[in-house]
Write an enzyme that holds these catalytic residues in place. Structure first.
Site, mmCIF file in Angstrom:
data_model
loop_
_atom_site.group_PDB
_atom_site.id
_atom_site.type_symbol
_atom_site.label_atom_id
_atom_site.label_comp_id
_atom_site.label_asym_id
_atom_site.label_seq_id
_atom_site.Cartn_x
_atom_site.Cartn_y
_atom_site.Cartn_z
ATOM 1 N N GLU A 125 -35.434 10.784 80.950
ATOM 2 C CA GLU A 125 -36.624 11.473 81.144
ATOM 3 C C GLU A 125 -38.010 11.264 81.258
ATOM 4 O O GLU A 125 -38.481 10.398 79.717
ATOM 5 C CB GLU A 125 -36.576 12.530 80.042
ATOM 6 C CG GLU A 125 -37.075 14.359 80.759
ATOM 7 C CD GLU A 125 -38.608 13.988 79.200
ATOM 8 O OE1 GLU A 125 -38.259 14.385 78.027
ATOM 9 O OE2 GLU A 125 -39.807 14.108 79.328
ATOM 10 N N GLY A 181 -38.030 7.982 77.756
ATOM 11 C CA GLY A 181 -39.272 6.800 76.911
ATOM 12 C C GLY A 181 -40.576 6.816 78.702
ATOM 13 O O GLY A 181 -39.996 8.582 79.164
ATOM 14 N N SER A 182 -40.905 6.103 78.906
ATOM 15 C CA SER A 182 -41.798 5.755 80.037
ATOM 16 C C SER A 182 -41.068 5.155 81.302
ATOM 17 O O SER A 182 -39.784 4.947 81.107
ATOM 18 C CB SER A 182 -42.860 4.435 80.118
ATOM 19 O OG SER A 182 -41.815 2.770 79.614
ATOM 20 N N GLY A 203 -37.001 3.049 81.939
ATOM 21 C CA GLY A 203 -36.386 4.241 82.302
ATOM 22 C C GLY A 203 -35.487 2.907 83.482
ATOM 23 O O GLY A 203 -34.039 3.188 84.387
ATOM 24 N N CYS A 229 -45.136 14.201 77.161
ATOM 25 C CA CYS A 229 -45.025 13.333 78.463
ATOM 26 C C CYS A 229 -45.576 14.597 80.102
ATOM 27 O O CYS A 229 -44.895 14.951 80.786
ATOM 28 C CB CYS A 229 -42.974 13.142 78.764
ATOM 29 S SG CYS A 229 -41.995 14.286 78.446
#
Ligand code: UN1
Length: 473
Positions: free
Chosen positions: A264, A242-243, A247, A298
């Site tokens: 990630e 995610g963002s 994270g 991403c």
């Protein structure tokens, strides 16, 4: 035959439980949520969330089933994964359509994502016979020493909306052959994808009379389910996608209980276009990387760093390529479509706010950026091109949208500096015919990203190689 037959084929109902331990589905005591298709704003189906009690039920079963699963020889666990891969192969078209309809990416991309699942199953099956460890010479006489890998236990997998199935499979299939059990908390924006897959898993587990609780699905809110999972000492490893913002929070919480995490997070991926670049391959590479999945990968190309001498040429070719995409925006299931909708209104707003910020910080939008009229939802946008400077705050951020920045450079070292001069470090690329440039780009003095490409764009993943980033990614 109706366009949405895939829902029935995958066993999805009007209302579905969001909690399962394999073959069994719990009633679920959380709130009722809607899955809305970004393609036309319609409600596809409803899903009953899990609450904390449901989570407890699942986790205690997962704990028990770990005791059994870890005793099954790894090649036999691999055999289950092989069968899962085959079952996914059989359902590939329907799953591809569901991914496309629920997430908004075009059907071909949906298929590509399902193929990644199949590939990771194949990879994991092979791995199930290759869980090696080293043996080494001991300094103590008559003594033998070796490394041996044991399963960890329960792996928590938190996935994002943009890859609603692939990233889960990367984690869960490898975990499974290693002897771990998993709990999947998918994005609330794409719950049906996870339910469809859990049903496929359930069939394979039932046929093989495998214990309940090896592959678990818990759909629920961040407050109730994600937080609980992240803070749960019974879950030694959390994998979250995610963002960067998400994270940071997850990583701090997992670290505070001395758990492990695999993260990630955001990317701010650049392509360097050098003087010698072959524009015939570079332009399609840039366009695919920047507008594919409507800019919501991403690994999406977010910046291009262009040599001064060809800057205007590249700029003109990009504007032209972008304008040719104009009538290819539309229904993600339509085979003519190249760009589907964005995921939701929040995403469109983020896109619009970024455009505003660019103007405020002195940049110029040279193409696109508007919301398109005459579509069944307000989520169809014209991808944007903007001329900016790399150090501006907006350029330093990841805007999860089809927004591509054009930046100029004079010499190659400057290009490398610009490419690296962002907080994120996921993917990168250079287009060049100059061997020295490409070698430098790939060396320790070059790209500081986890992924570095030469003469191919930033976007995408291949199962055989490691995937991930450095710095804030
Ligand atoms: C892929 O590009 O095939 O959002 C997978 C992303 C990654 C997954 C990439 N989390 O791009």
């Amino acid at each position: 035959m109706s366009k949405l037959d895939f829902l029935k084929n995958l066993g999805l109902e009007k209302q579905n439980s969001g909690v399962s331990t394999g073959t069994e589905w719990l009633t679920g005591n959380g709130s009722l949520i809607e899955s809305v298709s970004p393609a036309d704003g319609s409600v596809i189906a409803h899903v009953r969330n899990a609450n904390r009690e449901d989570y407890e039920t699942v986790i205690s079963l997962a704990q028990d089933s770990f005791q059994e699963w870890r005793k099954i020889p790894a090649p036999q666990r691999g055999e289950i994964v092989r069968q899962i891969g085959n079952a996914v192969r059989e359902a590939k078209d329907d799953l591809g359509k569901l991914v496309s309809w629920e997430m908004g990416k075009i059907y071909q991309e949906g298929l590509g994502e399902v193929q990644e699942m199949i590939d990771i199953c194949d990879f994991a099956v092979g791995l199930s016979r290759q869980l090696y460890g080293f043996t080494m010479q001991s300094e103590r006489p008559g003594h033998r020493m070796y490394d041996q890998y044991h399963p960890l236990g329960i792996v928590g997998i938190i996935t994002a909306f943009n890859f609603p199935v692939a990233v889960w499979s990367w984690n869960s299939m490898i975990a499974a052959v290693c002897g771990d059990v998993s709990i999947w908390k998918p994005s609330p924006k794409t719950p049906l994808c996870s339910i469809a897959l859990q049903r496929i898993i359930g069939m394979v587990m039932r046929e093989n009379k495998m214990p309940e609780g090896v592959f678990n699905l818990v759909i629920g809110t961040n407050e109730e389910i994600a937080e609980t999972l992240v803070n749960d000492t019974r879950v030694p490893l959390i994998s979250a996608t995610g963002s960067t913002n998400m994270g940071r929070k997850v990583s701090a919480k997992v670290a505070s209980r001395l758990g492990r995490s695999i993260l990630e997070l955001g990317g701010n991926n650049a392509i360097i276009i050098t003087e010698s670049a072959d524009l015939k391959i570079a332009i399609p590479g840039i366009v695919f990387g920047s507008v594919g999945t409507c800019g919501q990968r991403c690994t999406t190309t977010r910046r291009i760093i262009i040599h001064d001498s060809i800057y205007d040429d590249v700029k003109n070719q990009l504007v032209q390529a972008y304008s040719q995409l104009e009538n290819r925006v539309g229904d993600p299931l339509d085979s003519d479509t190249l760009i589907g909708p964005m995921i939701d209104e929040v995403a469109v707003k983020t896109f619009r706010n970024a455009l505003k910020a660019i103007r405020e910080q002195g940049g110029e939008i040279i193409y696109g950026g508007d919301i398109l009229d005459g579509y069944p939802s307000e989520l169809y946008v014209r991808p944007a091109l903007a001329e900016v400077e790399n150090h501006w705050p907006i350029v330093q951020e990841e805007t999860f949208a089809p927004l591509l920045y054009l930046i100029r450079y004079q010499d190659f070292d400057e290009a490398l500096r610009l490419q690296n001069d962002v907080p994120q470090g996921l993917s990168s690329a250079v287009f060049t015919r100059d061997f020295q440039e490409s070698e430098k780009f790939l060396s320790h003095e070059g790209s500081d990203c986890g992924l570095a490409n030469v003469n191919i764009g930033t976007s995408g993943a291949e199962i055989g190689g490691a995937f991930g980033g450095e710095k804030d990614t």
